[in-house]
Design an enzyme around this catalytic site. Structure first.
Site, mmCIF file in Angstrom:
data_model
loop_
_atom_site.group_PDB
_atom_site.id
_atom_site.type_symbol
_atom_site.label_atom_id
_atom_site.label_comp_id
_atom_site.label_asym_id
_atom_site.label_seq_id
_atom_site.Cartn_x
_atom_site.Cartn_y
_atom_site.Cartn_z
ATOM 1 N N GLY A 12 49.177 75.830 32.690
ATOM 2 C CA GLY A 12 48.561 76.910 33.448
ATOM 3 C C GLY A 12 49.184 78.246 33.096
ATOM 4 N N ASP A 142 55.104 77.988 39.228
ATOM 5 C CA ASP A 142 55.662 77.062 40.223
ATOM 6 C C ASP A 142 57.170 77.202 40.400
ATOM 7 O OD1 ASP A 142 53.083 76.115 40.205
ATOM 8 O OD2 ASP A 142 53.539 74.322 39.050
ATOM 9 N N MET A 192 49.066 77.213 45.808
ATOM 10 C CA MET A 192 49.304 76.302 44.695
ATOM 11 C C MET A 192 50.773 75.892 44.655
ATOM 12 S SD MET A 192 46.977 78.039 41.680
ATOM 13 C CE MET A 192 47.048 76.626 40.575
ATOM 14 N N ARG A 194 51.633 72.327 43.420
ATOM 15 C CA ARG A 194 51.774 70.874 43.443
ATOM 16 C C ARG A 194 52.719 70.474 44.578
ATOM 17 N NH1 ARG A 194 51.568 71.253 37.495
ATOM 18 N NH2 ARG A 194 53.813 70.925 37.322
ATOM 19 N N GLN A 302 45.688 83.434 41.709
ATOM 20 C CA GLN A 302 47.092 83.779 41.896
ATOM 21 C C GLN A 302 47.887 83.744 40.585
ATOM 22 O OE1 GLN A 302 48.947 80.385 44.449
ATOM 23 N NE2 GLN A 302 46.727 80.135 44.530
#
Length: 428
Positions: A12, A142, A192, A194, A302
């Site tokens: 991503g 992340d 987001m 995960r 985002q």
């Protein structure tokens, strides 16, 4: 003698991924005696396998400079293709492409799985006696690359921008809910990340003094659907309303999600979202006020919205790209460029290197001591960690006739010197 450089990316994207790309290109141009042509694997390692190498050397300085404020992965493309250890033909093909195009430097930009690919290419170079240096360039919104002690990397480029995004989104949502709460006392926002809680945790930046009815549910809190609903109703009874940020990875039962080629849950393609499950449960079982719960799912915007990017993040992403080139020309095969926070009140980082084998397929966790005892908030220690990453001001995104002016690279490719090839995982 100068050797050519090949850069690619996978996974991503982020609002600052192209700032790292700019750092790579501009740093590489500073070493004309060491680096010849600069190529990009078009759509990551898949482009390398297909011998689709975008020529970055012929791109104008203006377009390369515009990469700073060009978000997402449209410039050179990305992929979710994983070269697995058993795919020997793919590895042979990578070697053939590197040899055919006189590649001496291979830089791979991405998250933990991408660092695994970079590590495999670096190891392959050593095993086959190739004069190729493999370097990793870290990227992920992340913030899950590296170790949980922050010794390998303090934070990944991309995270500061998505943290800033969630600060802004929650501030806006709070204003909305404050006005509409007689009809919609509960507003649920899905983030987001995960099963790693750094993204939803950043929403606390919107209200660091805890003056609003904001609840944050991380996947690591391991609250059940019923427990989340109970805590929401407790807040509604006390404050009359609640704004809730929930991680897409919270366990609320089977969501019917698919998995990507890396084996990660693809929550964006799930049949039901966590937000939908929670809102449906609240409205079915009742909330402690007149009205109904409403919800919103924030998706790929985002990681692809230029105007929310952190200026600190943009600068650090650029310098990590530069650092990757410096490691490459020094011959530091098998390392990832990294940034580490210096101690002290004044925020600053230093740029360093860590072995790819320590980073490959790593996945840091959110420190449990940063989660409140009741599982609905994060600590001030986390705010101290994340606050410097979001910067102070909006980035200056150039516009033409009211439209954002993004980089547009010319579609000039290196000549294909090898027979056509279909990557192993793509064969029927």
């Amino acid at each position: 003698m100068a050797k050519n450089l090949l850069v690619a990316q996978s996974g991503g994207p982020s609002p600052v991924i192209n700032s790292s790309l700019r750092g790579v290109v501009e740093a590489a141009r500073a070493f004309p005696d060491r680096i010849g042509a600069i190529y990009a694997g078009f759509h990551g390692i898949e482009g390398v396998l297909r011998e689709e190498l975008l020529d970055l050397s012929c791109q104008s300085e203006e377009e390369i400079a515009l990469l700073r404020n060009t978000p997402a992965a449209g410039a050179i493309g990305t992929c979710r293709y994983k070269v697995k250890s058993k795919q020997l033909e793919d590895f042979d093909r990578i070697v053939a492409v590197l040899k055919a195009h006189d590649i001496g430097y291979f830089l791979y930009n991405g998250g933990n799985d991408s660092m695994d690919t970079a590590n495999k290419v670096a190891a392959l170079a050593r095993q086959r006696g190739l004069d190729v240096v493999g370097i990793g360039v870290p990227k992920t919104i992340d913030n899950d690359v590296g170790d949980s002690e922050f010794r390998l990397i303090d934070h990944t480029p991309g995270y500061g921008s998505v943290a800033r995004y969630w600060q802004m989104i929650v501030q806006n949502a709070e204003e909305e809910n404050r006005g509409s709460s007689p009809a919609d006392p509960v507003l649920v926002l899905q983030a987001m990340g995960r099963k790693i809680g750094y993204i939803p945790a950043a929403s606390r930046l919107a209200d660091p003094k805890r003056e609003t009815p904001l609840l944050i549910f991380l996947a690591e809190s391991k609250l059940t659907l019923e427990a989340m609903a109970d805590r929401i109703n407790t807040e509604v009874k006390a404050r009359g309303r609640a704004v809730v940020v929930v991680s897409e990875g919270c366990d609320v039962g089977d969501l019917g999600f698919a998995r990507d080629s890396f084996g990660h849950a693809n929550f964006g393609a799930s049949q039901t979202t966590v937000q939908q499950a929670l809102v449906t449960y609240l409205n079915t079982h009742g909330i402690a006020a007149r009205g109904a719960a409403r919800g919103q799912v924030f998706g790929t915007d985002q990681r692809s919205t230029a105007i929310y990017a952190s200026t600190v993040d943009l600068d650090e992403a650029y310098r990590v790209g530069q650092q990757a080139v410096l490691l490459a020309v020094r011959g530091e095969n098998g390392y990832m460029a990294t940034l580490l926070r210096e101690p002290g009140l004044i925020y600053q980082v230093r740029y360093d290197q860590v072995p790819l084998e320590l980073v490959a397929n790593s996945e840091r966790t959110f420190p449990p001591e940063w989660i409140s005892a009741d599982g609905t908030d994060v600590s001030d220690a986390f705010l101290d960690y994340v606050r410097p990453l979001i910067g102070e001001d909006f980035p200056s995104v150039p516009t033409v006739n009211g439209r954002q002016r993004f980089a547009r690279l010319r579609p000039v490719f290196a000549p294909q010197l090898l027979p056509a090839y279909v990557p192993e995982a793509d064969r029927k």
